[in-house]
Design a protein around this motif. Structure first.
Motif, PDB file in Angstrom:
ATOM      1  N   GLU A  91      46.551  32.840  33.274  1.00 11.85           N
ATOM      2  CA  GLU A  91      47.672  33.443  33.941  1.00 11.85           C
ATOM      3  C   GLU A  91      47.536  35.013  34.523  1.00 11.85           C
ATOM      4  OE1 GLU A  91      50.659  31.234  34.302  1.00 11.85           O
ATOM      5  OE2 GLU A  91      48.871  30.163  33.968  1.00 11.85           O
ATOM      6  N   GLU A  92      46.785  35.664  33.758  1.00 10.92           N
ATOM      7  CA  GLU A  92      46.583  37.058  33.966  1.00 10.92           C
ATOM      8  C   GLU A  92      45.998  37.130  35.363  1.00 10.92           C
ATOM      9  OE1 GLU A  92      43.716  40.642  32.672  1.00 10.92           O
ATOM     10  OE2 GLU A  92      43.987  39.032  31.089  1.00 10.92           O
ATOM     11  N   ILE A  93      44.828  36.185  35.935  1.00  7.39           N
ATOM     12  CA  ILE A  93      44.446  36.427  37.125  1.00  7.39           C
ATOM     13  C   ILE A  93      45.267  35.790  38.207  1.00  7.39           C
ATOM     14  CG2 ILE A  93      43.170  34.327  36.784  1.00  7.39           C
ATOM     15  CD1 ILE A  93      42.197  37.716  38.940  1.00  7.39           C
ATOM     16  N   LEU A  94      45.980  34.798  37.795  1.00  7.74           N
ATOM     17  CA  LEU A  94      46.906  34.340  38.926  1.00  7.74           C
ATOM     18  C   LEU A  94      47.891  35.330  39.192  1.00  7.74           C
ATOM     19  CD1 LEU A  94      47.691  30.762  37.791  1.00  7.74           C
ATOM     20  CD2 LEU A  94      46.138  31.610  39.597  1.00  7.74           C
ATOM     21  N   ASP A  95      48.485  35.982  38.328  1.00  3.26           N
ATOM     22  CA  ASP A  95      49.343  37.358  38.455  1.00  3.26           C
ATOM     23  C   ASP A  95      48.635  38.208  39.250  1.00  3.26           C
ATOM     24  OD1 ASP A  95      51.296  36.238  36.859  1.00  3.26           O
ATOM     25  OD2 ASP A  95      51.310  37.423  35.143  1.00  3.26           O
ATOM     26  N   VAL A  96      47.505  38.625  39.017  1.00  2.00           N
ATOM     27  CA  VAL A  96      46.685  39.861  39.940  1.00  2.00           C
ATOM     28  C   VAL A  96      46.690  39.326  41.532  1.00  2.00           C
ATOM     29  CG1 VAL A  96      44.537  40.857  40.154  1.00  2.00           C
ATOM     30  CG2 VAL A  96      45.427  40.692  37.955  1.00  2.00           C
ATOM     31  N   ILE A  97      46.425  38.004  41.494  1.00  2.00           N
ATOM     32  CA  ILE A  97      45.906  37.497  43.074  1.00  2.00           C
ATOM     33  C   ILE A  97      47.369  37.451  43.609  1.00  2.00           C
ATOM     34  CG2 ILE A  97      45.384  35.547  44.148  1.00  2.00           C
ATOM     35  CD1 ILE A  97      43.491  34.788  42.049  1.00  2.00           C
ATOM     36  N   GLN A  98      48.462  37.018  43.075  1.00  2.00           N
ATOM     37  CA  GLN A  98      49.552  36.995  43.698  1.00  2.00           C
ATOM     38  C   GLN A  98      50.165  38.411  44.060  1.00  2.00           C
ATOM     39  OE1 GLN A  98      52.225  34.161  41.150  1.00  2.00           O
ATOM     40  NE2 GLN A  98      52.940  34.003  43.174  1.00  2.00           N
ATOM     41  N   LEU A  99      49.993  39.230  43.140  1.00  2.00           N
ATOM     42  CA  LEU A  99      50.607  40.334  43.339  1.00  2.00           C
ATOM     43  C   LEU A  99      50.027  41.158  44.258  1.00  2.00           C
ATOM     44  CD1 LEU A  99      51.789  41.268  39.637  1.00  2.00           C
ATOM     45  CD2 LEU A  99      53.289  40.908  41.458  1.00  2.00           C
ATOM     46  N   ARG A 105      51.975  30.923  44.045  1.00  2.21           N
ATOM     47  CA  ARG A 105      51.087  30.840  42.734  1.00  2.21           C
ATOM     48  C   ARG A 105      50.128  29.515  42.894  1.00  2.21           C
ATOM     49  NH1 ARG A 105      51.395  33.879  38.280  1.00  2.21           N
ATOM     50  NH2 ARG A 105      50.509  33.333  36.597  1.00  2.21           N
ATOM     51  N   ARG A 106      50.643  28.523  43.630  1.00  2.00           N
ATOM     52  CA  ARG A 106      49.842  27.339  43.712  1.00  2.00           C
ATOM     53  C   ARG A 106      48.649  27.660  44.530  1.00  2.00           C
ATOM     54  NH1 ARG A 106      54.198  23.140  46.237  1.00  2.00           N
ATOM     55  NH2 ARG A 106      55.412  23.975  44.427  1.00  2.00           N
ATOM     56  N   HIS A 107      48.855  28.554  45.434  1.00  2.74           N
ATOM     57  CA  HIS A 107      47.577  28.834  46.173  1.00  2.74           C
ATOM     58  C   HIS A 107      46.795  29.716  45.607  1.00  2.74           C
ATOM     59  CE1 HIS A 107      50.767  27.924  49.798  1.00  2.74           C
ATOM     60  NE2 HIS A 107      50.237  26.758  49.386  1.00  2.74           N
ATOM     61  N   ALA A 108      47.223  30.740  44.714  1.00  8.64           N
ATOM     62  CA  ALA A 108      46.516  31.523  43.960  1.00  8.64           C
ATOM     63  C   ALA A 108      45.614  30.683  42.928  1.00  8.64           C
ATOM     64  CB  ALA A 108      47.331  32.427  43.239  1.00  8.64           C
ATOM     65  N   LEU A 109      46.399  29.461  42.648  1.00  7.00           N
ATOM     66  CA  LEU A 109      45.349  28.517  41.712  1.00  7.00           C
ATOM     67  C   LEU A 109      44.328  28.079  42.464  1.00  7.00           C
ATOM     68  CD1 LEU A 109      45.367  26.679  38.919  1.00  7.00           C
ATOM     69  CD2 LEU A 109      46.677  25.043  40.206  1.00  7.00           C
ATOM     70  N   GLU A 110      44.453  27.876  43.691  1.00  7.98           N
ATOM     71  CA  GLU A 110      43.200  27.366  44.419  1.00  7.98           C
ATOM     72  C   GLU A 110      42.082  28.396  44.231  1.00  7.98           C
ATOM     73  OE1 GLU A 110      44.065  26.495  48.442  1.00  7.98           O
ATOM     74  OE2 GLU A 110      45.046  24.820  47.770  1.00  7.98           O
ATOM     75  N   GLU A 111      42.461  29.557  44.293  1.00  8.23           N
ATOM     76  CA  GLU A 111      41.083  30.714  44.336  1.00  8.23           C
ATOM     77  C   GLU A 111      40.481  30.498  42.778  1.00  8.23           C
ATOM     78  OE1 GLU A 111      41.039  34.445  46.142  1.00  8.23           O
ATOM     79  OE2 GLU A 111      43.387  34.144  46.583  1.00  8.23           O
ATOM     80  N   PHE A 112      41.612  30.357  41.901  1.00 13.74           N
ATOM     81  CA  PHE A 112      41.281  30.261  40.318  1.00 13.74           C
ATOM     82  C   PHE A 112      40.130  29.006  40.115  1.00 13.74           C
ATOM     83  CE2 PHE A 112      41.816  27.796  36.506  1.00 13.74           C
ATOM     84  CZ  PHE A 112      41.503  28.586  35.572  1.00 13.74           C
ATOM     85  N   LEU A 113      40.509  28.056  40.784  1.00 12.70           N
ATOM     86  CA  LEU A 113      39.764  26.881  40.706  1.00 12.70           C
ATOM     87  C   LEU A 113      38.400  26.727  41.244  1.00 12.70           C
ATOM     88  CD1 LEU A 113      42.491  23.973  40.885  1.00 12.70           C
ATOM     89  CD2 LEU A 113      41.176  24.761  38.708  1.00 12.70           C
ATOM     90  N   SER A 166      38.612  34.365  45.277  1.00 13.84           N
ATOM     91  CA  SER A 166      37.442  33.057  45.698  1.00 13.84           C
ATOM     92  C   SER A 166      36.267  33.589  46.639  1.00 13.84           C
ATOM     93  CB  SER A 166      38.100  31.983  46.357  1.00 13.84           C
ATOM     94  OG  SER A 166      37.572  31.026  46.933  1.00 13.84           O
ATOM     95  N   LEU A 167      36.430  34.384  47.551  1.00 14.87           N
ATOM     96  CA  LEU A 167      35.375  34.428  48.438  1.00 14.87           C
ATOM     97  C   LEU A 167      34.800  35.654  48.086  1.00 14.87           C
ATOM     98  CD1 LEU A 167      37.309  33.412  52.035  1.00 14.87           C
ATOM     99  CD2 LEU A 167      35.836  32.048  50.444  1.00 14.87           C
ATOM    100  N   GLY A 168      35.004  36.533  47.351  1.00 14.61           N
ATOM    101  CA  GLY A 168      34.102  37.394  46.580  1.00 14.61           C
ATOM    102  C   GLY A 168      33.304  36.969  45.619  1.00 14.61           C
ATOM    103  N   ALA A 169      33.622  36.265  44.356  1.00 13.16           N
ATOM    104  CA  ALA A 169      33.063  35.868  43.488  1.00 13.16           C
ATOM    105  C   ALA A 169      32.324  34.473  43.679  1.00 13.16           C
ATOM    106  CB  ALA A 169      33.910  35.666  42.256  1.00 13.16           C
TER     107      ALA A 169
END
Length: 521
Positions: A91-99, A105-113, A166-169
């Motif tokens: 949840e923490e990283i999804l917040d960071v990505i979105q903000l 958020r569903r697209h931030a989840l793609e990055e997380f996964l 995603s495209l960094g890590a």
């Protein structure tokens, strides 16, 4: 007009201070980045100078020697720990990505996964991919050959703003596992998610100086970043990719690049209308279309066009846009004002010159300053900017076609060749058509994710869409130099004793025939 809704959460000052401490910068210059949902300040960052880049390289080269000396099984340990750590702090990283990006958020989840699964894929396979291998020698049993992989050294990795986590890590992970150090330049607007995972990786045991982040204007940090690299990995525009190529060419430094796309989707006459219309929404409007592999051109067979298009338009019209830090919104904001300007310009010009708006077609400042409606256009012609140029926004042009040869030729009529999509109930038919499309990845009954998330297979572009590949074995091995060591045993590669060279030539020629007959060669 309703006022934009402010997200219910923001990033704490303590978190921002901890993350920005990882930027290699002397602190003299600072910049403030806005939150795309509101255009209000999100965080103030120290900015790196050209001198800071040189400092980062100095530290990285020293750290890389010790890192490369570790066995691969030791280097992968922090990455094996990462998947569990990411899940615990999702949840923490999804917040960071979105903000920092403004995406749903569903697209931030793609990055997380993507980060969790891609890094795990390489952590499980790095030791096998990097181990020394015996290769067949010139003469069986006489010439013994070993192939060895060495790290490049210090890799410069330039990551884009649209999928910064995603495209960094997910590219940095295999570079590090291969024994390199990395100087990472994320986009300034979207650097917080990169700083977040660097902070986490250090806590999981990664030596701090093997992954360093610089943040700043390309005009200031770009040249020293490129000029000191042993390898360059870049994801971004084709224009910027060409400039980097010109910069590294005189030094004969290797590079890989994923660049732009104008990706086609082909809906064949036997496609499932409901499934395809639903899948097309995701294919076109994930991350508000700010995705190199999203669909911007859609070709629908004339026999299915009148059933498919109304259903697709209905789905698009009913999409929920919002600034929520929840999974409810189906699309978020564009990340920059400049991106909104490009989208508006492309759509407005097309409409002025005769294109028909089937859905969307306007900005939505009532939701947020840089929101634009998901847009479907018909009657787009070749003289419109939107036809051939990458829009990189929530816009798709839809066309009718009659036969497969026609649509393949049209799909290939572009300088790009990154991704494509084919929809049909007959997968064998889809695969046959896919093989004729000039694109690095082609998805059947999916827009982009099936190919991109299959980490055992390479992903990249044809033509002006890139050089090299991420994922697959190449996604790790490109960060290595390969060395061949051959030893000769029992006899030399010259006539033995008093044997004449004429006789030696006859013996060797006979040997060629024997090795062929015995299938040794």
């Amino acid at each position: 007009m309703a006022s934009p809704k402010v997200p219910e959460r923001t990033l704490s000052a303590a978190l921002i201070e901890r993350l920005t401490s990882h930027i290699v910068a002397d602190g003299a210059d600072k910049t403030t980045i806005p939150a795309p949902f509101t255009a209000e300040p999100l965080a103030t960052l120290p900015v790196s100078s050209s001198k800071d880049v040189l400092t980062a390289y100095e530290r990285a080269r020293e750290a890389q020697r010790a890192w490369a000396a570790l066995p691969v099984r030791e280097r992968v340990k922090p990455f094996l720990r990462l998947a569990d750590a990411l899940v615990e702090r999702r949840e923490e990283i999804l917040d960071v990505i979105q903000l920092e990006t403004g995406k749903a958020r569903r697209h931030a989840l793609e990055e997380f996964l993507d980060v969790a699964l891609c890094t795990l894929h390489y952590a499980r396979r790095a030791e096998k991919l990097l181990k020394s291998r015996r290769r067949q020698g010139m003469m069986p049993g006489v010439t013994r050959v070993q192939e060895i992989r060495h790290p490049k050294g210090v890799v410069a990795l330039i990551a884009p703003w649209n999928y910064p986590f995603s495209l960094g890590a997910s590219d940095i992970a295999p570079a590090l596992m291969a024994g390199n150090a990395v100087i990472h330049k994320p986009d300034t607007q979207t650097c917080l998610s990169s700083l977040w995972i660097l902070d986490l990786m250090v806590a999981l045991g990664l030596p701090k100086d093997v992954w360093q982040i610089v943040v700043g204007d390309p005009a200031e940090v770009g040249d020293p970043l490129i000029d000191n690299a042993d390898y360059v990995s870049f994801t971004g525009s084709t224009r910027a990719g060409r400039a980097i190529t010109e910069r590294v060419a005189p030094r004969l430094v290797g590079y890989s690049m994923e660049l732009g796309g104008k990706n086609p989707m082909i809906v064949l006459d036997d496609a499932d209308v409901e499934r395809t219309a639903k899948g097309a929404v995701r294919a076109c409007f994930t991350n508000a279309g700010q995705l190199c592999i999203s669909i911007e051109r859609m070709y629908v067979h004339e026999d299915i066009y009148d059933r498919f298009v109304p259903k697709f338009v209905e789905n698009v019209t009913n999409m929920k846009l919002g600034t929520d830090l929840s999974f409810e919104p189906e699309m978020g904001s564009l990340t920059f004002q400049r991106q909104l300007d490009v989208v508006s310009k492309h759509v407005d010009q097309a409409v002025k010159e005769g294109a028909t708006v089937l859905a969307g077609g306007k900005a939505r400042p009532d939701i947020g300053p840089w929101f634009y409606e998901p847009t479907v256009l018909a009657d787009v012609t070749t003289d419109m900017d939107l036809c051939a140029n990458e829009t990189f926004g929530p816009v798709v042009a839809i066309y009718k076609f009659r036969d497969e040869n026609e649509v393949v030729a049209t799909a290939n009529d572009t300088e790009y060749g990154l991704n494509a999509s084919v929809w049909t109930k007959n997968v064998a038919r889809g695969r046959a058509l896919a093989a004729r499309i000039q694109a690095g990845t082609v998805n059947i009954n999916d827009g982009y994710g099936a190919a991109f998330a299959s980490y055992d297979a390479p992903m990249g572009g044809f033509k002006q869409s890139g050089v090299g590949r991420r994922h697959g074995a190449e996604g790790l091995l490109k960060f290595t130099e390969v060395q061949t060591i051959a030893s000769q045993h029992f006899m030399d590669l010259e006539p033995p004793g008093n044997v004449s060279f004429d006789k030696f030539a006859d013996l060797m020629s006979t040997g060629v025939k024997v090795m062929k007959r015995l299938r040794i060669k």
